[in-house]
Structure formats: structure tokens, C-alpha cells
Motif scaffolding. Structure first.
Motif, mmCIF file in Angstrom:
data_model
loop_
_atom_site.group_PDB
_atom_site.id
_atom_site.type_symbol
_atom_site.label_atom_id
_atom_site.label_comp_id
_atom_site.label_asym_id
_atom_site.label_seq_id
_atom_site.Cartn_x
_atom_site.Cartn_y
_atom_site.Cartn_z
ATOM 1 N N LEU A 115 0.825 -1.203 0.000
ATOM 2 C CA LEU A 115 0.000 0.000 0.000
ATOM 3 C C LEU A 115 0.865 1.261 0.000
ATOM 4 O O LEU A 115 0.514 2.260 -0.634
ATOM 5 N N VAL A 116 1.991 1.199 0.706
ATOM 6 C CA VAL A 116 2.925 2.326 0.694
ATOM 7 C C VAL A 116 3.407 2.590 -0.735
ATOM 8 O O VAL A 116 3.442 3.737 -1.202
ATOM 9 N N ALA A 117 3.773 1.507 -1.435
ATOM 10 C CA ALA A 117 4.233 1.647 -2.823
ATOM 11 C C ALA A 117 3.129 2.195 -3.717
ATOM 12 O O ALA A 117 3.366 3.084 -4.547
ATOM 13 N N ALA A 118 1.905 1.688 -3.536
ATOM 14 C CA ALA A 118 0.794 2.113 -4.379
ATOM 15 C C ALA A 118 0.432 3.578 -4.141
ATOM 16 O O ALA A 118 0.038 4.289 -5.077
ATOM 17 N N SER A 120 2.510 5.930 -2.863
ATOM 18 C CA SER A 120 3.649 6.859 -2.889
ATOM 19 C C SER A 120 3.560 7.835 -4.063
ATOM 20 O O SER A 120 4.105 8.940 -3.983
ATOM 21 N N GLY A 121 2.856 7.439 -5.122
ATOM 22 C CA GLY A 121 2.665 8.350 -6.253
ATOM 23 C C GLY A 121 1.794 9.541 -5.891
ATOM 24 O O GLY A 121 2.242 10.694 -5.942
ATOM 25 N N GLU A 126 6.092 10.171 -6.131
ATOM 26 C CA GLU A 126 7.115 9.234 -6.593
ATOM 27 C C GLU A 126 6.584 8.388 -7.747
ATOM 28 O O GLU A 126 5.384 8.117 -7.838
ATOM 29 N N SER A 127 7.488 7.952 -8.597
ATOM 30 C CA SER A 127 7.115 7.110 -9.726
ATOM 31 C C SER A 127 7.175 5.629 -9.330
ATOM 32 O O SER A 127 8.135 5.184 -8.703
ATOM 33 N N VAL A 128 6.124 4.893 -9.668
ATOM 34 C CA VAL A 128 6.064 3.457 -9.391
ATOM 35 C C VAL A 128 6.037 2.722 -10.724
ATOM 36 O O VAL A 128 5.086 2.865 -11.502
ATOM 37 N N GLY A 129 7.084 1.937 -10.991
ATOM 38 C CA GLY A 129 7.196 1.247 -12.269
ATOM 39 C C GLY A 129 6.331 -0.004 -12.351
ATOM 40 O O GLY A 129 5.699 -0.424 -11.382
ATOM 41 N N LEU A 170 -0.597 5.043 5.083
ATOM 42 C CA LEU A 170 -0.736 6.493 4.934
ATOM 43 C C LEU A 170 0.032 7.230 6.022
ATOM 44 O O LEU A 170 0.676 8.262 5.767
ATOM 45 N N TYR A 171 0.005 6.688 7.240
ATOM 46 C CA TYR A 171 0.778 7.253 8.338
ATOM 47 C C TYR A 171 2.275 7.254 7.996
ATOM 48 O O TYR A 171 2.984 8.243 8.212
ATOM 49 N N GLY A 172 2.769 6.135 7.445
ATOM 50 C CA GLY A 172 4.175 6.037 7.077
ATOM 51 C C GLY A 172 4.557 7.017 5.980
ATOM 52 O O GLY A 172 5.622 7.636 6.026
#
Length: 297
Positions: A115-118, A120-121, A126-129, A170-172
Motif C-alpha cells: 500500500l505504501v508503494a501504491a 507513494s505516487g 514518486e514514480s512506481v514502475g 498512509l501514516y508512514g
């Protein structure tokens, strides 16, 4: 060569600290499950965050500028939102422990790095490949295997740890965002104070007398919570986050041992298969993020 050796030693220390943090957090969750089964969740969480706030203020008082200096933030509203998210996430998580058990709850919650990766954009820009998006998809297939929608009667409680994981992710992300202007000490102090302030009215409203032996458990809950956060802070001080974050996933292993041996929980096949997919996807996501960061550096 000497500098590289020191960095390696710091990384090893960080790994040890993060592994110990995961173990202590697992113990904390076990104690929370015991206490919340006997008393109101709001009261248990309130006392825990009272101690958390006191611990944060004690640490801040020893830093330059004292508590007042540590409270100065470039992002006060976001810091307040972080505290709100954390205390709500903890309450939801403890309810999930009671309704679903430790193992099933953490098997779903461990998806939070995905979820952090999803997120982060939209949150950090941030870009997620495609590789990480693929891992995110695989991880959520694992979550579906754990939840088993459509098998027998699907319980809405099964979605509770997923909500908790979303809030923690979301907190992170907000923690990373405010770190652009605030120190770790400032974020830690704001978290403790905001959480304690927000939970206190509910906790006092639902106050229940506690048996003397359970005050011992409550004391252990407070000590493990403060101790785990302190070790986590130290881990991030001595090592790169990308190097040690995968070891936070060890908490699921410790939780499984605790659930099987202390709480007589059952380790169902779908939970094992689903959790394995989630952990594999989370590890890939964390390692891929590390590789991207090194390329950018």
C-alpha cells in the motif's frame, strides 16, 4: 575500507535492532489481545498512549531546545493527522485481534508495504514502475486468498485489518513527507501527544476497574510499546531504511508462533499460502524501491 567496514557494522546492528523491534511488537500485540479481551479497547489504548506520550516528552526534554523546541513543526496539520491516523489504526488493529485472531490479522496487515508503494505516487509524487505494480497485484491476490471472499459466509471483520494496513501505510507516507522539514524527534513527540490527547476522552468515558494482575500486563504493554519504538528509532539512526525495512516482516513469523503456542489459534492453509505471496511481493517491492533509489543517487 574502514568506512565501508563501519557502514557494514551499522547495517548489521540496524538489522538486529529491527528484528528485535519486530519481536517486541509481536509481544505487544499478544498483550493487547489479552487485555482487550478483558477490558474496553479504548481504555487499553488510552493508557498505552499516555505512556507513549510521557516517553516521547522525556526523550524530547533531553534534546536541544527541550520539549518546546521539538514541538516546532513546519507541518503542524500533517503532524496532527499522523497522530490521528496512528491512534485510530491501533484501535482498529486491536479490535481485529479479538475478532479474527493474531495470525489472520497480521497475515493481511503485512501487505502495508504494498500500500505504501501504491500510494507513494499520489502522496509523495514518486514514480512506481510496472515491476512494483505487478508485485502489488500479486500481493493483493495473496490478501484475497487469506480473506476467501465467496467461501462460506464472508465476514466483514475480515476487511478490518486491511483498513488498518491502509491507515498505517498512509501514516508512514506522511511521516516521510513531514521529514522533509521536521526532525524524527519532532514527529515522534507530535505522534505521542496527539494520540494521547485524542484517545483520552473515549478512554476515560469507558473506564473500567482493572484487576491488580492485569495492571502488570498493562505495565508490560506500555514498556514493550516504548521499547519497540525506541529500538526502531535507533535502527533507522544506524542503518538505511531500505536495508532494514524487510526485517520488519519478521513480525508475522513471531505472531504466528505466539498465536499457535499461547492463544491456541489455527494456522489455516489459505492463510499460509496467502501470507507467503504477500511477504514475497512486499520483499520485492522493498528491494525494488531500494534499487531505484540507488540508481537515482
Amino acid at each position: 575500507m574502514a568506512a565501508a567496514f563501519r557502514a557494514q557494522q551499522n547495517t548489521r546492528l540496524g538489522i538486529l535492532l529491527m528484528s528485535a523491534t519486530s519481536f517486541v511488537f509481536a509481544l505487544q500485540d499478544g498483550i493487547s489481545t489479552h487485555l482487550a479481551g478483558q477490558y474496553n479497547v479504548w481504555m487499553v489504548v488510552m493508557i498505552r498512549f499516555w505512556f507513549f506520550a510521557a516517553f516521547a516528552m522525556a526523550l524530547s526534554s533531553r534534546r536541544p531546545g527541550g520539549i518546546g523546541g521539538q514541538l516546532r513543526s513546519h507541518h503542524p496539520w500533517l503532524q496532527a493527522l499522523r497522530g490521528t491516523l496512528l491512534v485510530a489504526e491501533v484501535c482498529i488493529m486491536v479490535v481485529a485481534f479479538i475478532k479474527l485472531g493474531l495470525i489472520a490479522t497480521h497475515a493481511v496487515f503485512v501487505c502495508y508495504p504494498l500500500l505504501v508503494a501504491a500510494l507513494s505516487g499520489p502522496v509523495l509524487g514518486e514514480s512506481v514502475g510496472w515491476r512494483r505494480w505487478t508485485a502489488i497485484g500479486v500481493g493483493f491476490i495473496g490478501v484475497l486468498i487469506i480473506l476467501e471472499p465467496g467461501v462460506a459466509v464472508f465476514s466483514p471483520w475480515a476487511l478490518v485489518p486491511l483498513l488498518s494496513a491502509f491507515m498505517f501505510a498512509l501514516y508512514g507516507l506522511l511521516t516521510r513527507y513531514v521529514a522533509r522539514g521536521d526532525s524524527a524527534g519532532t514527529s515522534f513527540l507530535w505522534t505521542g501527544i496527539m494520540a494521547a490527547v485524542l484517545i483520552t476522552p473515549l478512554g476515560l468515558w469507558f473506564w473500567q476497574p482493572m484487576a491488580p494482575e492485569d495492571w502488570i500486563w498493562m505495565g508490560l504493554l506500555c514498556l514493550t510499546g516504548a521499547g519497540a519504538h525506541f529500538m526502531m528509532i535507533k535502527a533507522y539512526e544506524v542503518a538505511e531504511a531500505s536495508d532494514i525495512q524487510p526485517f520488519a516482516l519478521l513480525q508475522l513469523v513471531f505472531i504466528a508462533i505466539l498465536g499457535l503456542t499461547v492463544f491456541d489459534e489455527e494456522l489455516r492453509r489459505n492463510v499460509v499460502v496467502g501470507a507467503a505471496l504477500v511477504i514475497a511481493a512486499a520483499l520485492f517491492t522493498l528491494l525494488r524501491a531500494r534499487a531505484v533509489a540507488k540508481q537515482a543517487g
